[in-house]
Scaffold this active site. Structure first.
Site, PDB file in Angstrom:
ATOM      1  N   ARG B 148       0.795  -1.235   0.000  1.00 35.64           N
ATOM      2  CA  ARG B 148       0.000   0.000   0.000  1.00 35.64           C
ATOM      3  C   ARG B 148       0.821   1.276   0.000  1.00 35.64           C
ATOM      4  O   ARG B 148       0.261   2.358   0.068  1.00 35.64           O
ATOM      5  CB  ARG B 148      -0.975  -0.009   1.176  1.00 35.64           C
ATOM      6  N   THR B 192       1.776  -5.708   4.253  1.00 37.96           N
ATOM      7  CA  THR B 192       1.269  -5.081   3.034  1.00 37.96           C
ATOM      8  C   THR B 192       1.003  -3.596   3.250  1.00 37.96           C
ATOM      9  O   THR B 192       0.820  -2.849   2.296  1.00 37.96           O
ATOM     10  CB  THR B 192      -0.041  -5.738   2.553  1.00 37.96           C
ATOM     11  N   GLY B 208      -1.942 -11.148   9.115  1.00 35.15           N
ATOM     12  CA  GLY B 208      -1.853 -12.539   9.564  1.00 35.15           C
ATOM     13  C   GLY B 208      -3.060 -13.023  10.347  1.00 35.15           C
ATOM     14  O   GLY B 208      -3.023 -14.107  10.923  1.00 35.15           O
ATOM     15  N   GLY B 209      -4.131 -12.246  10.342  1.00 38.28           N
ATOM     16  CA  GLY B 209      -5.342 -12.628  11.068  1.00 38.28           C
ATOM     17  C   GLY B 209      -5.995 -13.898  10.561  1.00 38.28           C
ATOM     18  O   GLY B 209      -6.843 -14.480  11.214  1.00 38.28           O
ATOM     19  N   GLU B 210      -5.564 -14.361   9.377  1.00 37.19           N
ATOM     20  CA  GLU B 210      -6.098 -15.622   8.835  1.00 37.19           C
ATOM     21  C   GLU B 210      -5.158 -16.781   9.143  1.00 37.19           C
ATOM     22  O   GLU B 210      -5.339 -17.889   8.650  1.00 37.19           O
ATOM     23  CB  GLU B 210      -6.286 -15.499   7.318  1.00 37.19           C
ATOM     24  N   ASN B 296      -9.444  -8.875  12.675  1.00 39.09           N
ATOM     25  CA  ASN B 296     -10.240  -9.994  13.175  1.00 39.09           C
ATOM     26  C   ASN B 296      -9.457 -10.985  14.038  1.00 39.09           C
ATOM     27  O   ASN B 296      -8.251 -11.107  13.915  1.00 39.09           O
ATOM     28  CB  ASN B 296     -10.840 -10.762  11.996  1.00 39.09           C
ATOM     29  N   ASP B 339     -15.771 -12.103  10.511  1.00 33.96           N
ATOM     30  CA  ASP B 339     -14.712 -11.312   9.887  1.00 33.96           C
ATOM     31  C   ASP B 339     -15.199  -9.914   9.506  1.00 33.96           C
ATOM     32  O   ASP B 339     -14.702  -9.312   8.556  1.00 33.96           O
ATOM     33  CB  ASP B 339     -14.128 -12.039   8.655  1.00 33.96           C
ATOM     34  N   ASP B 341     -14.509  -7.047  10.665  1.00 33.24           N
ATOM     35  CA  ASP B 341     -13.605  -6.419  11.626  1.00 33.24           C
ATOM     36  C   ASP B 341     -13.365  -4.944  11.310  1.00 33.24           C
ATOM     37  O   ASP B 341     -14.148  -4.317  10.608  1.00 33.24           O
ATOM     38  CB  ASP B 341     -12.296  -7.221  11.706  1.00 33.24           C
TER      39      ASP B 341
END
Lengths: 184, 568
Positions: B148, B192, B208-210, B296, B339, B341
């Site tokens: 970004r 990112t 890394g929330g996933e 999340n 999710d 969030d």
């Protein structure tokens, strides 16, 4: 039988004493001398993403992913071997299995299912993958079908997220996706 | 002509700008400042005044308060119909573009997917240098290999990479000055977001929330890359107050008894609870505080393995800038299993307070589809806006076979930053309407692998669309709303010229009237315009710039163009 023979081979020539080419040569027995696997349920690893190859070897060794043929091979590898093998095979060019393209109907149905889950969000636009995410385009149809089934039953337990996504997709849709991906 | 002579760096590529170099200069020496301003370094003072700087675009979201309100009026409602491309730069990478261009003294810094940085001549689009980060073999990201943007400070620009490193580059050459390992990609960490530079610190969060990470926001020393402080977005006691209602008072149908039993059995889940930080913190230098959003909990959809409110996921959090110490927080959704969030960046601005008086506020566009307005003092909620998108069956629990609920899991607003117009008291958000089913499944922590705890699926037979919405943050009412044919992702820029700029997945980039929402101009970019626009001025001419590279998450047509527009 074959596995046992190879295991023996590995004992006769300890992996750490071999060059990377020699180590990689042992893989050719199943994954193919020129990258085309001997059996249809054995995946193409030539030209596969480097991070993905490494993680699979790591996971076979850790026991998070299990396979009669592959597990004993990975058990004999150290982290450095795995990274080196991953880098070695990632640099090879992806072989063509010359699987037929999916028909228009199958492709349309596959793409609808693919966009519903957002498979391209990770496997990217052309299903080439990146780093830890595998290339799917042109992978062996029989292998894709097998590993998708293994994800669904969680027999392949090294990525529960993929298992969840596969279980949220119907068997019929997965069959069309398999055909579509194999033919790309 | 003011010249500040600086030796010892090269301005690769800029040598082509022969007018800039002096006759006596060695080939290594370029006085970049001569033509485009008189600053070579980005000072704290320059950054502090970003809000009124009509030449540069200094911070990801315009200024430290992240208002995305550009003060130059040269391009305005009267002449925007004549806006046309001044130049188009094609990057080497044809993959989703989410970059927020920075422009400093006539030099533009943009990033692409896979952690590349380009420095461009902002007047011509000519490439000055290109930094291509050599990514390690393992990168673990959820929603595309995005980046970004960079932060600029002193003589350096800062990039956070997909393989979780923070890299400081010489802003004149693109050479690496230092690299810091932020976290281990094998455990699911990636970067990112654009960093934020302030008071000698480089602030950065993590994705890394996933993947069952433990999220953080950190400050690194701008000069050396040394870690100065770390704030875990997941505290060791993440249980909270067992909130049964969301921020808007709706029942979330939690089974508190079952959660308490699970807590007794498995303990606090803080070590793998997620809580990524997607976007830049807003900085309030008057109080020395920062405000940011925490994402999340992990796994996304399966709450059974993570009892409690899962603090500070789905929250606005404020910290002391100097120490990283906690100041206050506000949680929108405790124990989120959808999710939905908090990802779009916090904006500080003056709002009507609880007592009806002007108050320093923090606003956030939630994935729920509401704009939330907080008191900056204690993070408390002052009001929330009308829903910008349809909401149905909230909060239906995910099921094995999938339960339909609106908004879908990409939310009513994604990570896309809002823009504001402080004069009109409006915040501009872009929306998504994507009906989905929410599925739950159970799996143990997979050591850095994808950990969703289920799946979200778009319902292919249902129509999808987007909106551009102007919300009056002093009342919570929607002032105007324009429907778009596709769900929106990217970002918004407002200008003092009475304009609002934002792009669409179908390649259209549009200018709206800030007061009424009428479309004043549009341009077909050939690939999805799914990045936040910036503005700047060189040689007395104002430009609008935006990336057109499409989007991975919504699978919008990919491209590789950075397009600068002007009127003349």
């Amino acid at each position: 039988m074959l596995a046992a023979a190879l295991f023996l081979l590995a004992q006769v020539f300890p992996l750490h004493a071999q060059s990377i080419e020699e180590k990689a040569a042992t893989c050719g027995a199943c994954h193919g001398e020129a990258g085309i696997p001997q059996e249809k349920t054995t995946p193409i690893i030539w030209g596969q993403q480097e991070g993905y190859l490494y993680l699979q070897l790591r996971d076979f060794k850790r026991g998070m992913r299990k396979n009669q043929k592959m597990s004993p091979i990975a058990e004999a590898l150290e982290r450095e071997d795995m990274l080196a093998l991953a880098a070695f095979f990632a640099k090879k060019s992806w072989p063509s299995l010359e699987q037929p393209s999916a028909s228009k109907d199958v492709a349309t149905r596959a793409l609808t299912a693919i966009s519903s889950v957002g498979c391209t969000g990770c496997h990217l636009d052309q299903f080439q993958g990146d780093a830890s995410v595998p290339r799917l385009a042109g992978q062996s149809r029989e292998y894709l079908a097998k590993t998708i089934a293994d994800f669904r039953t969680r027999e392949r337990a090294n990525n529960p997220g993929m298992s969840d996504l596969m279980n949220a997709t119907s068997q019929d849709d997965l069959a069309t996706i398999t055909e579509y991906l194999a033919g790309r | 002509m003011k010249t500040r002579k600086r030796m010892g760096y090269s301005f690769a590529g800029a040598l082509a700008l022969a007018v800039v170099t002096m006759g006596t200069a060695s080939s290594q020496e370029v006085k970049s400042a001569v033509k485009y301003g008189d600053m070579n370094t980005v000072t704290q003072d320059l950054l502090n005044r970003a809000e009124s700087d009509g030449n540069n675009f200094l911070l990801t979201n315009g200024d430290y308060w992240q208002r995305r309100y550009y003060p130059n009026t040269q391009i305005n409602t009267a002449n925007v119909a004549r806006l046309h491309p001044a130049w188009i730069f094609q990057t080497e990478v044809k993959e989703s573009l989410e970059t927020s261009p920075l422009i400093i003294n006539g030099v533009m810094y943009v990033t692409t997917s896979f952690s590349h940085v380009y420095a461009l001549n902002a007047r011509t689009g000519e490439e000055l240098w290109h930094y291509k980060h050599k990514l390690g073999p393992v990168t673990t990201f959820c929603c595309g290999p995005n980046n970004r943007g960079v932060a600029a400070y002193g003589d350096m620009v800062y990039l956070a990479t997909l393989d979780s490193k923070l890299v400081a580059l010489d802003s004149k050459t693109g050479n690496v000055v230092w690299t810091a390992d932020v976290a281990d990609p094998e455990l699911g960490y990636s970067e990112t977001m654009a960093p934020t530079a302030v008071n000698g610190k480089i602030l950065i969060g993590t994705n890394g929330g996933e993947y069952g990470i433990r999220g953080f926001l950190r400050a690194y020393d701008a000069k050396t890359g040394k870690l100065l402080w770390n704030f875990n977005t997941i505290p060791e006691n993440s249980v909270g107050v067992w909130a049964e209602k969301d921020a808007t008072g709706r029942d979330m149908h939690r089974d508190i008894a079952a959660e308490k039993a699970q807590l007794a059995k498995s303990g606090d889940p803080f070590k793998t609870l997620g809580g990524g930080v997607w976007q830049n913190p807003a900085v309030d230098l008057e109080t020395n505080r920062i405000y940011f959003m925490v994402g999340n909990p992990s796994p996304d959809l399966d709450g059974s393995v993570r009892p409690g409110d899962n603090l500070y996921t789905d929250s606005l959090v404020s910290l002391d800038l100097n120490t990283g110490q906690y100041v206050c927080h506000f949680q929108y959704i405790a124990h989120d299993i959808w999710d939905l969030d908090a990802v779009s960046p916090a904006v500080i601005t003056t709002v009507t307070g609880k007592d009806g008086k002007p108050t320093k506020g923090v606003i956030h566009a939630g994935k729920t589809g509401h704009v939330y307005v907080h008191d900056a003092k204690d993070c408390s909620l002052i009001r929330f806006s009308e829903a910008m998108v349809p909401q149905e069956n909230m909060w239906t629990l995910p099921t094995k076979d999938g339960a339909r609920m609106l908004p879908g899991a990409n939310g009513g607003v994604e990570w896309s930053p809002m823009a504001t117009n402080p004069v009109l008291g409006l915040a501009y958000a872009i929306n998504l309407h994507q009906p989905m089913t929410y599925h739950v499944a159970n799996a143990p922590y997979p050591q850095g692998k994808l950990w969703l705890g289920g799946a979200f699926k778009v319902i292919p037979s249902e129509e999808q669309w987007g909106n551009v919405t102007a919300v009056d943050y002093n009342t919570g009412k929607i002032r105007w709303q324009v429907k778009t044919p596709q769900p929106m992702i990217g970002g918004v820029l407002a200008t003092a010229g009475g304009l609002v700029f934002t792009g669409e997945g179908n390649g259209l980039f549009k200018a709206y009237d800030a007061e009424t929402g009428s479309t004043l101009w549009k341009f077909q970019a050939g690939a999805g315009v799914n990045a936040p626009p910036s503005s700047y001025t060189v040689d007395g001419k104002q430009y609008i710039v935006v990336g057109a590279g499409g989007n991975v998450q919504l699978d919008y047509k990919r491209g590789n163009a950075i397009i600068a527009f002007t009127v003349d």
